[in-house]
Design a protein around this motif. Structure first.
Motif, PDB file in Angstrom:
ATOM      1  N   UNK A   1       0.871  -1.283  -0.107  1.00 22.11           N
ATOM      2  CA  UNK A   1       0.028  -0.232   0.059  1.00 22.11           C
ATOM      3  C   UNK A   1       0.729   1.179  -0.034  1.00 22.11           C
ATOM      4  N   UNK A   2       0.331   2.316  -0.588  1.00 21.29           N
ATOM      5  CA  UNK A   2       1.071   3.679  -0.820  1.00 21.29           C
ATOM      6  C   UNK A   2       1.101   4.361   0.689  1.00 21.29           C
ATOM      7  N   UNK A   3       2.642   4.691   0.808  1.00 23.00           N
ATOM      8  CA  UNK A   3       2.886   5.655   1.917  1.00 23.00           C
ATOM      9  C   UNK A   3       3.006   6.946   1.540  1.00 23.00           C
ATOM     10  N   UNK A   4       3.466   7.064  -0.021  1.00 19.36           N
ATOM     11  CA  UNK A   4       3.693   8.608  -0.357  1.00 19.36           C
ATOM     12  C   UNK A   4       3.215   8.287  -1.984  1.00 19.36           C
ATOM     13  N   UNK A   5       2.375   9.572  -2.492  1.00 18.86           N
ATOM     14  CA  UNK A   5       1.982   9.492  -3.596  1.00 18.86           C
ATOM     15  C   UNK A   5       2.556  10.586  -4.365  1.00 18.86           C
ATOM     16  N   UNK A   6       3.025  10.156  -5.536  1.00 21.47           N
ATOM     17  CA  UNK A   6       3.514  11.520  -6.454  1.00 21.47           C
ATOM     18  C   UNK A   6       2.158  11.819  -7.220  1.00 21.47           C
ATOM     19  N   UNK A   7       2.125  13.212  -7.170  1.00 21.24           N
ATOM     20  CA  UNK A   7       1.126  13.946  -7.693  1.00 21.24           C
ATOM     21  C   UNK A   7       1.382  15.164  -8.481  1.00 21.24           C
ATOM     22  N   UNK A   8       0.862  15.289  -9.586  1.00 22.59           N
ATOM     23  CA  UNK A   8       1.120  16.637 -10.162  1.00 22.59           C
ATOM     24  C   UNK A   8      -0.193  17.575 -10.376  1.00 22.59           C
ATOM     25  N   UNK A   9      -1.052  17.294  -9.300  1.00 19.58           N
ATOM     26  CA  UNK A   9      -2.328  17.722  -9.311  1.00 19.58           C
ATOM     27  C   UNK A   9      -2.811  18.257  -7.847  1.00 19.58           C
ATOM     28  N   UNK A  10      -3.115  19.282  -7.762  1.00 18.12           N
ATOM     29  CA  UNK A  10      -3.702  19.716  -5.965  1.00 18.12           C
ATOM     30  C   UNK A  10      -2.280  19.970  -5.374  1.00 18.12           C
ATOM     31  N   UNK A  11      -2.749  19.991  -3.940  1.00 17.99           N
ATOM     32  CA  UNK A  11      -1.841  20.333  -3.091  1.00 17.99           C
ATOM     33  C   UNK A  11      -0.650  19.259  -2.940  1.00 17.99           C
ATOM     34  N   UNK A  12       0.485  19.524  -2.609  1.00 17.51           N
ATOM     35  CA  UNK A  12       1.808  18.695  -2.661  1.00 17.51           C
ATOM     36  C   UNK A  12       2.758  19.353  -1.976  1.00 17.51           C
ATOM     37  N   UNK A  13       3.754  18.302  -1.578  1.00 12.80           N
ATOM     38  CA  UNK A  13       4.843  18.855  -0.665  1.00 12.80           C
ATOM     39  C   UNK A  13       6.295  18.174  -1.127  1.00 12.80           C
ATOM     40  N   UNK A  14       7.230  18.967  -0.992  1.00 15.88           N
ATOM     41  CA  UNK A  14       8.540  18.234  -1.383  1.00 15.88           C
ATOM     42  C   UNK A  14       8.771  17.374  -0.323  1.00 15.88           C
ATOM     43  N   UNK A  15       9.636  16.496  -0.932  1.00 16.69           N
ATOM     44  CA  UNK A  15      10.281  14.944  -0.133  1.00 16.69           C
ATOM     45  C   UNK A  15      11.298  14.683  -0.566  1.00 16.69           C
ATOM     46  N   UNK A  16      12.266  13.614  -0.041  1.00 14.70           N
ATOM     47  CA  UNK A  16      13.273  12.999  -0.604  1.00 14.70           C
ATOM     48  C   UNK A  16      12.611  12.066  -1.671  1.00 14.70           C
ATOM     49  N   UNK A  17      11.481  12.016  -1.940  1.00 19.91           N
ATOM     50  CA  UNK A  17      10.840  10.937  -2.979  1.00 19.91           C
ATOM     51  C   UNK A  17      10.250  11.706  -4.028  1.00 19.91           C
ATOM     52  N   UNK A  18      10.398  13.086  -3.879  1.00 19.56           N
ATOM     53  CA  UNK A  18       9.720  14.030  -4.853  1.00 19.56           C
ATOM     54  C   UNK A  18       8.743  14.441  -4.398  1.00 19.56           C
ATOM     55  N   UNK A  19       7.854  15.353  -5.412  1.00 17.81           N
ATOM     56  CA  UNK A  19       6.878  16.093  -5.005  1.00 17.81           C
ATOM     57  C   UNK A  19       5.551  15.098  -4.889  1.00 17.81           C
ATOM     58  N   UNK A  20       4.862  15.312  -3.714  1.00 16.26           N
ATOM     59  CA  UNK A  20       3.410  14.402  -3.559  1.00 16.26           C
ATOM     60  C   UNK A  20       2.900  14.791  -2.277  1.00 16.26           C
ATOM     61  N   UNK A  21       2.337  13.726  -1.709  1.00 11.62           N
ATOM     62  CA  UNK A  21       1.601  13.782  -0.379  1.00 11.62           C
ATOM     63  C   UNK A  21       1.574  12.374   0.091  1.00 11.62           C
TER      64      UNK A  21
END
Length: 442
Positions: free
Chosen positions: A181-201
């Motif tokens: 199951x997903x712990x971090x989701x890459x997203x190009x749409x909507x609110x997102x945050x920077x992380x070591x894994x890339x932009x997402x939530x």
């Protein structure tokens, strides 16, 4: 009799023994705030409010936390549809949620953590899972390795091989295992945050684990939610907690059954919902509270107008008896603070049997009968004692009858009405009665 609670984790009744004597930490999964809540969503709101009240009544110092999920695909979608920010959507529906909480007679939790306030902690948590080999990155997403947790499925009492059956597990080429199951989701749409894994939530299943650990720093006594959260949400919470903290997050897991609409599951997407905001009055909120509380909490309730009318009659019977008792005691200037320990002990005995509310309902109705008998016999001291006892029990259940003592003006008219009746001056009595009726005294 000690308090016995059905623990979903062990699948059996257990004596309740908190981790720290006299203190209870309780966490309940709260709403994702993208829409109004329906009466099915109100069931856990009502049950866990009652649970906190009852544990407090037993003498425990209870800290009750329930989160607000204010970042989610549904919130993002709603924000895009309405050309608003996610914060605006979440804030609006959070306020609406707490209006609904109030309408059904529940208090706000002691602590209300918001997911977006813990993003940094979630990123750090996910990184620790990756570093420990319990999670992996894949094309900007991060997934949890379910195969690394030996007892995955312990809450839903399934083995990993069986969990695919009946579960909504999407086919995803990025996953090593369909159950991951997903712990971090890459997203190009909507609110997102920077992380070591890339932009997402962050993923939903990670939020509650992180907030729990931040708030309570260790295993808690009770984790609750609706029965639909047992798998996969709560199962996935346990898996992450085991991976890093080596415990099952909570000692006792409590799950509340669904409230269906005439045999069909309520769904906002299907449009077959009755919304709490549409209840006509606080009285309707109390009737819904009674309907929910006096059903076995782990069973499905099939809501119908007939069932609502059944509890409306019960509620109005209690309200009528309490009102008559209170006003007659005022009229006769009877002041008595005692309660009937026999009824209180019966109440506790049944509540301690995993919240045997059907028998509690019988206790309440037996008290009502004694109130009416004492009133007719003019045994005012006993009337006061059973009236106090009824209020004590209803307060623990969070049920308000909305009956207040008469003001001095109202009491004077009430006395004049009684005097006119005693003197058989029915013309005067009718005038006073009309006034008392306008005040809802009679």
């Amino acid at each position: 009799m000690p308090l016995m609670i059905y623990n979903s984790l062990s699948d059996k009744l257990e004596e309740f023994k908190p981790i720290h004597e006299g203190k209870v930490n309780m966490y309940v999964c709260g709403p994702t705030v993208y829409n109004y809540i329906h009466i099915g969503n109100a069931r856990p709101v009502i049950f866990y409010d009652m649970l906190k009240r009852y544990l407090t009544f037993l003498g425990y110092d209870v800290t009750y936390a329930s989160n607000i999920t204010d970042v989610d695909d549904k919130i993002i979608k709603k924000a895009i549809e309405e050309n608003k920010t996610e914060h605006e959507i979440a804030s609006f529906y959070e306020n609406a949620f707490f209006e609904a909480v109030k309408k059904v007679g529940s208090n706000k939790p002691d602590i209300i953590p918001h997911a977006t306030d813990y993003i940094e902690e979630m990123i750090n948590f996910i990184q620790k899972l990756v570093d420990a080999g319990y999670a992996y990155e894949s094309n900007g997403d991060v997934y949890f390795r379910v195969s690394k947790v030996a007892d995955y499925g312990c809450l839903s009492n399934q083995v990993s091989e069986d969990l695919n059956q009946g579960a909504r597990i999407s086919i995803n080429d990025n996953k090593e295992n369909p159950l991951d199951f997903a712990l971090w989701k890459k997203t190009d749409e909507g609110i997102k945050w920077n992380s070591p894994f890339g932009m997402g939530r962050p993923g939903w299943h990670t939020e509650c684990v992180v907030m729990n650990h931040k708030l309570f720093n260790g295993e808690i006594d009770i984790h609750g939610g609706g029965m639909d959260l047992k798998f996969p949400h709560h199962e996935n919470e346990i898996a992450q907690c085991e991976a890093l903290y080596h415990h099952h997050l909570a000692k006792y897991w409590i799950h509340v059954g669904r409230l269906d609409l005439q045999g069909a599951k309520m769904s906002k997407s299907l449009g077959n919902c009755l919304y709490v905001k549409d209840l006509n009055s606080t009285k309707d909120g109390m009737i819904l509270r009674c309907l929910i509380l006096f059903a076995p909490y782990r069973s499905i309730i099939s809501y119908s107008e007939a069932l609502k009318e059944q509890y409306e009659k019960e509620y109005e019977k209690w309200q009528r008896a309490y009102k008559q008792a209170l006003y007659e005691l005022q009229f006769n200037n009877v002041i008595e603070d005692a309660i009937d320990e026999k009824y209180i002990n019966e109440f506790k005995e049944f509540m301690n049997q995993d919240f045997n509310v059907q028998n509690v309902l019988t206790v309440i109705n037996n008290i009502i009968k004694e109130m009416n008998t004492s009133l007719r016999a003019k045994k005012y001291t006993q009337l006061a004692i059973v009236k106090n006892t009824l209020k004590t029990i209803l307060d623990v259940l969070g049920i308000s009858l909305f009956v207040e003592p008469m003001t001095d003006e109202q009491l004077n008219v009430y006395k004049a009405w009684q005097e006119a009746r005693a003197n058989k001056d029915f013309a005067k009595a009718d005038i006073y009665r009309l006034k008392l009726s306008e005040w809802n005294i009679l």
